[in-house]
Design an enzyme around this catalytic site. Structure first.
Site, mmCIF file in Angstrom:
data_model
loop_
_atom_site.group_PDB
_atom_site.id
_atom_site.type_symbol
_atom_site.label_atom_id
_atom_site.label_comp_id
_atom_site.label_asym_id
_atom_site.label_seq_id
_atom_site.Cartn_x
_atom_site.Cartn_y
_atom_site.Cartn_z
ATOM 1 N N LYS A 186 5.051 -3.270 -6.832
ATOM 2 C CA LYS A 186 6.405 -3.036 -6.990
ATOM 3 C C LYS A 186 7.197 -3.273 -6.052
ATOM 4 C CE LYS A 186 9.997 -1.990 -9.744
ATOM 5 N NZ LYS A 186 10.466 -2.998 -10.195
ATOM 6 N N CYS A 231 0.701 -1.233 -0.225
ATOM 7 C CA CYS A 231 -0.047 0.210 -0.030
ATOM 8 C C CYS A 231 0.887 1.238 -0.107
ATOM 9 C CB CYS A 231 -0.923 0.138 1.306
ATOM 10 S SG CYS A 231 -1.947 -1.220 1.492
ATOM 11 N N GLU A 259 14.876 -17.087 -12.983
ATOM 12 C CA GLU A 259 14.488 -15.786 -13.149
ATOM 13 C C GLU A 259 13.753 -15.546 -14.512
ATOM 14 O OE1 GLU A 259 14.429 -13.171 -11.643
ATOM 15 O OE2 GLU A 259 14.450 -11.423 -13.211
ATOM 16 N N LYS A 308 9.814 -14.037 -14.500
ATOM 17 C CA LYS A 308 9.174 -13.230 -15.246
ATOM 18 C C LYS A 308 8.248 -13.916 -16.407
ATOM 19 C CE LYS A 308 11.040 -10.584 -14.033
ATOM 20 N NZ LYS A 308 12.106 -10.132 -13.327
ATOM 21 N N GLU A 352 5.105 -14.382 -13.530
ATOM 22 C CA GLU A 352 4.655 -12.896 -13.313
ATOM 23 C C GLU A 352 3.841 -12.150 -14.151
ATOM 24 O OE1 GLU A 352 8.168 -10.591 -12.158
ATOM 25 O OE2 GLU A 352 7.132 -9.444 -10.789
ATOM 26 N N ASN A 390 -0.559 1.458 5.775
ATOM 27 C CA ASN A 390 0.373 0.556 4.979
ATOM 28 C C ASN A 390 0.791 -0.193 6.074
ATOM 29 O OD1 ASN A 390 1.895 -0.661 3.437
ATOM 30 N ND2 ASN A 390 3.817 0.972 3.612
ATOM 31 N N GLY A 391 0.563 -1.545 6.170
ATOM 32 C CA GLY A 391 1.349 -2.552 6.885
ATOM 33 C C GLY A 391 0.175 -3.358 7.337
ATOM 34 N N ARG A 413 3.139 0.445 -5.417
ATOM 35 C CA ARG A 413 3.161 -0.239 -3.888
ATOM 36 C C ARG A 413 1.739 -1.058 -3.940
ATOM 37 N NH1 ARG A 413 6.870 2.503 -0.697
ATOM 38 N NH2 ARG A 413 5.900 1.292 1.171
ATOM 39 N N HIS A 459 15.391 -36.463 -11.556
ATOM 40 C CA HIS A 459 15.034 -36.821 -10.114
ATOM 41 C C HIS A 459 13.763 -36.245 -9.868
ATOM 42 C CE1 HIS A 459 19.364 -37.795 -9.482
ATOM 43 N NE2 HIS A 459 19.483 -36.656 -9.970
ATOM 44 N N TRP A 493 -2.753 -2.712 -1.641
ATOM 45 C CA TRP A 493 -2.478 -4.020 -2.037
ATOM 46 C C TRP A 493 -3.139 -4.958 -0.727
ATOM 47 C CZ3 TRP A 493 0.384 -8.145 0.121
ATOM 48 C CH2 TRP A 493 0.460 -9.250 -0.599
HETATM 49 O O1 M6R Z 1 12.489 -4.211 -4.415
HETATM 50 P P1 M6R Z 1 13.274 -5.632 -4.217
HETATM 51 O O2 M6R Z 1 14.284 -5.833 -5.312
HETATM 52 O O3 M6R Z 1 13.673 -5.766 -2.847
HETATM 53 O O4 M6R Z 1 12.121 -6.511 -4.527
HETATM 54 C C1 M6R Z 1 12.178 -7.733 -4.430
HETATM 55 C C2 M6R Z 1 11.340 -8.647 -5.116
HETATM 56 O O5 M6R Z 1 9.804 -8.205 -4.679
HETATM 57 C C3 M6R Z 1 11.269 -8.354 -6.839
HETATM 58 O O6 M6R Z 1 12.227 -8.448 -7.278
HETATM 59 C C4 M6R Z 1 10.166 -9.222 -7.343
HETATM 60 O O7 M6R Z 1 10.265 -10.449 -7.314
HETATM 61 C C5 M6R Z 1 10.094 -8.718 -8.985
HETATM 62 N N1 M6R Z 1 8.574 -8.369 -9.085
HETATM 63 C C6 M6R Z 1 10.194 -9.526 -9.914
HETATM 64 O O8 M6R Z 1 10.342 -9.208 -11.252
#
Ligand code: M6R
Length: 605
Positions: A600, A2, A478, A482, A485, A98-99, A27, A501, A74
């Site tokens: 984000k 948030c 990664e 991606k 996500e 927020n929290g 956020r 395995h 969020w």
């Molecule tokens: O701001 P940060 O790098 O600490 O964020 C960590 C993860 O939340 C962030 O990398 C997340 O996995 C991304 N959305 C991936 O694309």
């Protein structure tokens, strides 16, 4: 997560609140809302969608007032809908939060027993009702302090009061909170970025602190309600922050900015005249370092994983890595000879920040690799290595991942050279290759047309697998992250040698399998693992930096990135995977910059 904002001014605030909320959408974007005060009335406008929606509502039904608070959500407690959208107001008080309030159920029960009625399923509403109760016989600041004592969990709050129309109270425990100064106007916000268009003068609240804002003054209080002074920071101006330019969305802009990110980062750390890396002020002398511990979440964790392979290959130093949410609860044997490195684009990730705090409590040396240098993680660590990527707006991390990898690689080279683990000629060669990286990324980006064709093959897929060995294993992780996500397609990253395995059972006719195979010591082994997948019907997408003829007939699609050296190949191989995820998501009409259920900056546990 948030985002929260508050403005106390001598003129109407709703337009500026909306503009700041747009910046805070990274956020959370499950719902948005605003509350302003006018003629001793709290006026709320909320929507279950994005800030654009809220703006339309305000155009139809304006909400005037020279003081106000705003929120982007969020969802944690309660589904994302209109009723659960913040602010949460009673007749007398309006709160943005927020929290997470961990004891909200317990507090709710106590309040209900006393006759309070709840409208939403949120944890936040208990704060509103506790303050409302306390205000019956207290001034606002006392009422807030009394309420804070009852709350367990983490929070940043913004609160306005019907009967005290000049003040906003802000409070921080765990979640970040900044205040901004201007003339005849003061601000409260989740970060300085949200306030940047209005001021560059910022103070940051520390845990347990509270502030009271009017249009002309800001007062700060510690946890015992003693008045305190706070340092004022002048924050930097970032160029092109919210400008997509000619790109469809921020993510594509950020992918294509990567040659610039690489150039900036390399220029910042490489002294071309001295042919050296200008990293100074190590908190522990490299020769005395016993172990490096790398910690991060999501994509940042993947960069730690890649770095582990680099440190092991190049240096004599022991390396340990962990996911921050695990690290913070492990029974760790801290050692003052170890350096604990926290990797985070935002510098606000709750788990990473908490892991860093634990290290501080155990009096060990900490370093952060961050993009946002004004962030909590940067401010709290002993040593900061910025990645210089510029603002990253798309939720999916791209250029920040690249920046993290470059900084970690540079750090690895420097430590290895100071410890005498690599000789001068190899050190120089590695630095020279680094300087070629921006151009090699540029060449890699020209693969986009092929990747667009490749993306079509994922449209009807039920899932996908990403395989690699060595440092290509974290790149596989990664790539999978991606893809899931952005396109919501199930994707798994695996070490290629681990398939037999268990995961090999998932391979069926036509399943897309992305094999990441640079020409390194694992190359032949990876090819054998690929044959095992081909034999079971997997559809292979092969990504390499090897000669074209290594792309054989059994492969559905082959891509070749430039070859610089075995270390930098990890960085280059990540780029086509970002583009693949992007194009699959685009074909599926997904929201590229704001994928569902995500945010984000992950500021809750
Ligand atoms: O701001 P940060 O790098 O600490 O964020 C960590 C993860 O939340 C962030 O990398 C997340 O996995 C991304 N959305 C991936 O694309």
């Amino acid at each position: 997560m948030c985002g929260i904002i508050g403005i106390a001014s001598s003129k109407p605030v709703s337009i500026n609140i909306i503009n700041s909320l747009k910046k805070l959408e990274y956020r959370g974007y499950d719902s948005a809302g605003i509350a302003t005060l006018k003629d001793q009335l709290i006026n709320e406008r909320k929507c279950s969608g994005r800030v654009d929606e809220l703006e339309k509502i305000l155009l139809k039904s304006p909400s005037d007032g020279n003081i106000g608070i705003g929120h982007v959500r969020w969802a944690t407690h309660g589904i994302p809908n209109l009723i659960n959208a913040h602010p949460h107001s009673s007749e007398n008080v309006s709160v943005v939060h927020n929290g997470i309030i961990e004891n909200s159920d317990e507090l709710k029960k106590i309040l209900e027993d006393k006759g309070s009625k709840f409208k939403s399923q949120t944890d936040t509403e208990v704060i509103t009702l506790l303050i409302t109760e306390a205000l019956k016989n207290m001034e606002p600041l006392d009422a807030v302090f009394k309420t804070l004592k009852d709350l367990k969990g983490s929070f940043a709050l913004g609160i306005i009061f019907k009967d005290f129309p000049d003040i906003i109270i802000g409070a921080r425990r765990g979640s970040p909170l900044a205040v901004g100064y201007s003339s005849n106007e003061n601000y409260l916000g989740s970060d300085s970025y949200a306030l940047k268009s209005m001021t560059n003068k910022i103070s940051y609240l520390d845990d347990g602190e509270t502030c009271v804002l009017t249009k002309n003054s800001i007062s700060f209080f510690d946890v015992k309600k003693n008045k305190i002074n706070k340092k004022v920071h002048i924050v930097s101006d970032d160029e092109n922050i919210s400008d997509k330019g000619n790109y469809k969305n921020f993510m594509s802009k950020e992918i294509f900015e990567q040659p610039i990110t690489a150039k900036k980062c390399v220029n910042e750390y490489i002294d071309s005249l001295k042919k050296d890396i200008n990293i100074l002020n190590f908190p522990i002398r490299p020769k005395e370092l016993k172990k490096i511990v790398l910690v991060g979440c999501g994509t940042a964790y993947h960069s730690c994983l890649v770095a582990k392979y680099w440190f092991e290959e190049l240096s004599s130093i022991e390396v340990e890595i962990d996911i921050a949410s695990e690290f913070r609860y492990r029974k760790i044997k801290f050692d003052p000879k170890n350096l604990y490195i926290f990797v985070s684009q935002s510098g606000e990730t709750a788990d990473t920040a908490a892991a860093l705090d634990i290290c501080k409590k155990n009096k060990v040396k900490t370093c952060s690799v961050v993009n946002v240098i004004e962030s909590t993680i940067a401010r709290n660590s002993d040593w900061v290595l910025p990645i210089h990527a510029g603002p990253e707006i798309g939720v999916a991390s791209t250029k920040a991942f690249l920046g993290q990898l470059i900084v970690l690689y540079i750090l690895c080279l420097k430590i290895s050279s100071v410890r005498g683990d690599i000789n001068k000629s190899n050190y120089n060669k590695n630095i020279e290759n680094l300087k070629k990286l921006p151009d090699a990324i540029k060449k890699t980006l020209t693969l986009e047309t092929n990747i667009q064709l490749m993306a079509k093959e994922f449209l009807n897929a039920r899932g996908s697998m990403f395989l690699g060995r060595g440092s290509s294993f974290p790149i596989a992780l990664e790539g999978a992250l991606k893809l899931k996500e952005l396109s919501y397609l199930h994707a798994e990253g695996y070490p290629a040698g681990e398939m037999k395995h268990g995961p090999l059972a998932l391979i069926e006719e036509g399943l897309p399998v992305i094999v990441i195979a640079p020409k390194d010591k694992y190359f032949e082994k990876t090819l054998s693992n690929m044959q095992e997948v081909i034999a079971r019907g997997g559809k292979i997408f092969f990504i390499t930096d090897n000669k074209k003829d290594s792309i054989s007939e059994n492969i559905r699609f082959g891509l070749r990135v430039p070859h610089l050296d075995n270390f930098l190949s990890s960085i280059l191989l990540a780029v086509p995977l970002q583009m693949l995820a992007y194009h699959v998501a685009l074909l599926k009409n997904c929201d590229i910059d704001k994928p569902r259920n995500l945010a984000k900056s992950v500021t809750v546990e």
